[in-house]
Design a protein around this motif. Sequence first.
Motif, PDB file in Angstrom:
ATOM      1  N   LEU A   1       0.867  -1.176   0.000  1.00 50.54           N
ATOM      2  CA  LEU A   1       0.000   0.000   0.000  1.00 50.54           C
ATOM      3  C   LEU A   1       0.906   1.230   0.000  1.00 50.54           C
ATOM      4  O   LEU A   1       1.840   1.328   0.800  1.00 50.54           O
ATOM      5  N   GLN A   2       0.587   2.153  -0.889  1.00 53.12           N
ATOM      6  CA  GLN A   2       1.409   3.342  -1.043  1.00 53.12           C
ATOM      7  C   GLN A   2       0.755   4.549  -0.374  1.00 53.12           C
ATOM      8  O   GLN A   2      -0.465   4.698  -0.379  1.00 53.12           O
TER       9      GLN A   2
ATOM     10  N   TYR B   1       2.102   7.791   9.515  1.00 52.10           N
ATOM     11  CA  TYR B   1       1.518   6.706  10.296  1.00 52.10           C
ATOM     12  C   TYR B   1       0.665   5.805   9.392  1.00 52.10           C
ATOM     13  O   TYR B   1       0.069   6.280   8.422  1.00 52.10           O
ATOM     14  N   TRP B   2       0.602   4.539   9.741  1.00 58.82           N
ATOM     15  CA  TRP B   2      -0.344   3.609   9.134  1.00 58.82           C
ATOM     16  C   TRP B   2      -1.265   3.073  10.221  1.00 58.82           C
ATOM     17  O   TRP B   2      -0.808   2.562  11.247  1.00 58.82           O
TER      18      TRP B   2
ATOM     19  N   LYS C   1      11.024  11.584   2.521  1.00 55.34           N
ATOM     20  CA  LYS C   1      10.173  12.344   3.424  1.00 55.34           C
ATOM     21  C   LYS C   1       8.704  12.280   3.001  1.00 55.34           C
ATOM     22  O   LYS C   1       7.794  12.335   3.813  1.00 55.34           O
ATOM     23  N   ARG C   2       8.462  12.142   1.703  1.00 54.81           N
ATOM     24  CA  ARG C   2       7.100  12.176   1.177  1.00 54.81           C
ATOM     25  C   ARG C   2       6.369  10.844   1.299  1.00 54.81           C
ATOM     26  O   ARG C   2       5.165  10.817   1.470  1.00 54.81           O
ATOM     27  N   GLU C   3       7.091   9.741   1.202  1.00 55.30           N
ATOM     28  CA  GLU C   3       6.440   8.459   0.970  1.00 55.30           C
ATOM     29  C   GLU C   3       6.663   7.463   2.102  1.00 55.30           C
ATOM     30  O   GLU C   3       7.790   7.307   2.610  1.00 55.30           O
ATOM     31  N   PHE C   4       5.578   6.758   2.447  1.00 49.75           N
ATOM     32  CA  PHE C   4       5.626   5.763   3.520  1.00 49.75           C
ATOM     33  C   PHE C   4       4.746   4.608   3.065  1.00 49.75           C
ATOM     34  O   PHE C   4       3.532   4.755   2.956  1.00 49.75           O
ATOM     35  N   SER C   5       5.354   3.460   2.806  1.00 53.90           N
ATOM     36  CA  SER C   5       4.599   2.334   2.254  1.00 53.90           C
ATOM     37  C   SER C   5       4.409   1.241   3.295  1.00 53.90           C
ATOM     38  O   SER C   5       5.230   1.072   4.206  1.00 53.90           O
TER      39      SER C   5
ATOM     40  N   PHE D   1      -5.588   3.317   6.696  1.00 56.48           N
ATOM     41  CA  PHE D   1      -5.428   4.758   6.552  1.00 56.48           C
ATOM     42  C   PHE D   1      -3.984   5.149   6.831  1.00 56.48           C
ATOM     43  O   PHE D   1      -3.364   4.685   7.790  1.00 56.48           O
ATOM     44  N   CYS D   2      -3.513   6.020   5.983  1.00 57.67           N
ATOM     45  CA  CYS D   2      -2.223   6.657   6.192  1.00 57.67           C
ATOM     46  C   CYS D   2      -2.480   8.059   6.734  1.00 57.67           C
ATOM     47  O   CYS D   2      -3.464   8.716   6.340  1.00 57.67           O
ATOM     48  N   ALA D   3      -1.635   8.521   7.643  1.00 57.23           N
ATOM     49  CA  ALA D   3      -1.777   9.869   8.193  1.00 57.23           C
ATOM     50  C   ALA D   3      -0.411  10.528   8.277  1.00 57.23           C
ATOM     51  O   ALA D   3       0.612   9.848   8.371  1.00 57.23           O
ATOM     52  N   SER D   4      -0.414  11.850   8.257  1.00 58.19           N
ATOM     53  CA  SER D   4       0.842  12.567   8.453  1.00 58.19           C
ATOM     54  C   SER D   4       0.624  13.729   9.410  1.00 58.19           C
ATOM     55  O   SER D   4      -0.477  14.289   9.511  1.00 58.19           O
TER      56      SER D   4
END
Lengths: 113, 115
Positions: free
Chosen positions: B21-22, B33-34, B71-75, B90-93
């Motif tokens: 999941l991207q 966060y995931w 810094k932009r991407e969290f998979s 859900f991804c959160a920043s």
Amino acid sequence: KNQVEQSPQSLIILEGKNCTLQCNYTVSPFSNLRWYKQDTGRGPVSLTIMTFSENTKSNGRYTATLDADTKQSSLHITASQLSDSASYICVVTVSGGYNKLIFGAGTRLAVHP
Amino acid sequence: NAGVTQTPKFQVLKTGQSMTLQCAQDMNHNSMYWYRQDPGMGLRLIYYSASEGTTDKGEVPNGYNVSRLNKREFSLRLESAAPSQTSVYFCASIPRGGTMNTEAFFGQGTRLTVV
């Protein structure tokens, strides 16, 4: 154990009526309390964020209250609209560390015409 | 002004399959966060990344791995999907970790079904 409990689980009201949603928490150490609105199939969107020293905060027709002594919060919705139909989630942040968020299960609100 | 973008929005996997999941954010936030959201429960933290180059386990990390690519991407990766991983992810920043009153921004979610 850090917990956030919300009531009621679900609520049906008629358009134009007011309602109040409840949140009780046992989170320590406390940093802040947030209310989010989550439309079906969407991510949560912030409504309010309150720190320990704040006891009321408004965002349009939404007014949140916080009683840090009793560890209770409420979200009051005035003059409800059909677009208010959503889940409302209470979230408490644990102080320190990495912004640990403790989520309630949400109250599902349905506004009927 | 996209905020937090997740892909895909929907996915069906067979048990044992893998997928990633991207998540990408364009707000220059440090922390990402995931979470997973299951019926009748609050969002639960799977993994988080307080800053670029660091990742840590949350409440429910078993069966998942993460990569903070930049810094932009969290998979989020599921190596061998199980039916128990059927959920909405859900991804959160957040602008910066460890700070009290910064707003959290969420993506639109990925609805994953494992059959």
